[in-house]
Structure formats: C-alpha cells, structure tokens
Design a protein around this motif. Structure first.
Motif, PDB file in Angstrom:
ATOM      1  N   GLY A   6      34.090  37.990  51.838  1.00 47.57           N
ATOM      2  CA  GLY A   6      33.281  39.180  52.036  1.00 47.57           C
ATOM      3  C   GLY A   6      32.140  38.955  53.020  1.00 47.57           C
ATOM      4  N   THR A   7      31.381  40.011  53.253  1.00 42.80           N
ATOM      5  CA  THR A   7      30.329  39.989  54.258  1.00 42.80           C
ATOM      6  C   THR A   7      29.234  38.975  53.945  1.00 42.80           C
ATOM      7  N   MET A  12      26.701  33.628  54.932  1.00 40.18           N
ATOM      8  CA  MET A  12      26.220  32.340  54.411  1.00 40.18           C
ATOM      9  C   MET A  12      27.025  31.177  54.979  1.00 40.18           C
ATOM     10  N   ARG A  13      28.339  31.334  55.088  1.00 38.08           N
ATOM     11  CA  ARG A  13      29.180  30.264  55.644  1.00 38.08           C
ATOM     12  C   ARG A  13      28.861  29.991  57.105  1.00 38.08           C
ATOM     13  N   ILE A  14      28.742  31.052  57.890  1.00 37.84           N
ATOM     14  CA  ILE A  14      28.450  30.883  59.315  1.00 37.84           C
ATOM     15  C   ILE A  14      27.065  30.264  59.501  1.00 37.84           C
ATOM     16  N   LYS A  46      37.487  34.709  58.415  1.00 39.19           N
ATOM     17  CA  LYS A  46      37.447  35.504  57.179  1.00 39.19           C
ATOM     18  C   LYS A  46      38.501  35.077  56.160  1.00 39.19           C
ATOM     19  N   PHE A  47      38.882  33.822  56.185  1.00 39.84           N
ATOM     20  CA  PHE A  47      39.876  33.323  55.227  1.00 39.84           C
ATOM     21  C   PHE A  47      39.520  31.910  54.802  1.00 39.84           C
ATOM     22  N   GLY A  60      36.561  42.252  48.779  1.00 36.91           N
ATOM     23  CA  GLY A  60      36.343  43.588  48.236  1.00 36.91           C
ATOM     24  C   GLY A  60      37.107  44.678  48.967  1.00 36.91           C
ATOM     25  N   GLN A  61      38.364  44.433  49.309  1.00 38.05           N
ATOM     26  CA  GLN A  61      39.164  45.449  49.983  1.00 38.05           C
ATOM     27  C   GLN A  61      39.508  46.573  49.012  1.00 38.05           C
ATOM     28  N   LYS A  62      39.773  47.765  49.554  1.00 35.20           N
ATOM     29  CA  LYS A  62      40.040  48.944  48.728  1.00 35.20           C
ATOM     30  C   LYS A  62      41.230  48.769  47.786  1.00 35.20           C
ATOM     31  N   GLY A  63      42.296  48.169  48.235  1.00 37.57           N
ATOM     32  CA  GLY A  63      43.511  48.037  47.423  1.00 37.57           C
ATOM     33  C   GLY A  63      43.415  46.999  46.333  1.00 37.57           C
ATOM     34  N   SER A  64      42.358  46.205  46.286  1.00 36.21           N
ATOM     35  CA  SER A  64      42.293  45.105  45.328  1.00 36.21           C
ATOM     36  C   SER A  64      41.555  45.453  44.041  1.00 36.21           C
ATOM     37  N   LYS A  65      41.174  46.728  43.846  1.00 39.30           N
ATOM     38  CA  LYS A  65      40.407  47.098  42.655  1.00 39.30           C
ATOM     39  C   LYS A  65      41.263  47.668  41.536  1.00 39.30           C
TER      40      LYS A  65
END
Length: 66
Positions: A6-7, A12-14, A46-47, A60-65
């Motif tokens: 996620g964002t 934080m990673r970058i 992003k992976f 937090g993609q739409k299809g994962s809820k």
C-alpha cells in the motif's frame, strides 16, 4: 505480480531504502547499508515476495475486501 504494498508501506520502504543507501555511500554504516536496495526495489515495484508467503497485503485493492 499483483500489487501487495500500500501507499504508506511504499513510502516507508522507499524512504528507508534511500536512507540506508545514503548512509552506505557516506561510509557511515559501512557496506551493510546496501541492504537498502531491497526495500527500495520492493517499494518501487509495489510487490514484496515475502508478503504472499506470510499472507499479508497492505495494498487495499477494491476486489480484496470480500
């Protein structure tokens, strides 16, 4: 590869990756700082390959809820 970072996780990673690499270039922490390439790369693409193994997803993609 699906997005699993996620964002906030990505920011934080970058940030951590750039700080570690900067400290390595400045010879403050020695060659251990080059490990910052890992969080920098995972933040940019992003992976994270460890997340599916652990069953995590901060994207937090739409299809994962479901």
């Amino acid at each position: 590869m699906k997005c699993n970072i996620g964002t906030m996780d990505r920011i934080m990673r970058i940030s951590a990756g750039l700080i570690l690499i900067g400290l390595a270039v400045g010879n403050v922490i020695g060659s251990w700082g080059w490990i910052g390439i890992v969080p920098l790369a995972t933040g940019l693409i992003k992976f994270c390959p460890l997340y599916p193994i652990l069953g995590l997803n901060s994207c937090g993609q739409k299809g994962s809820k479901k």
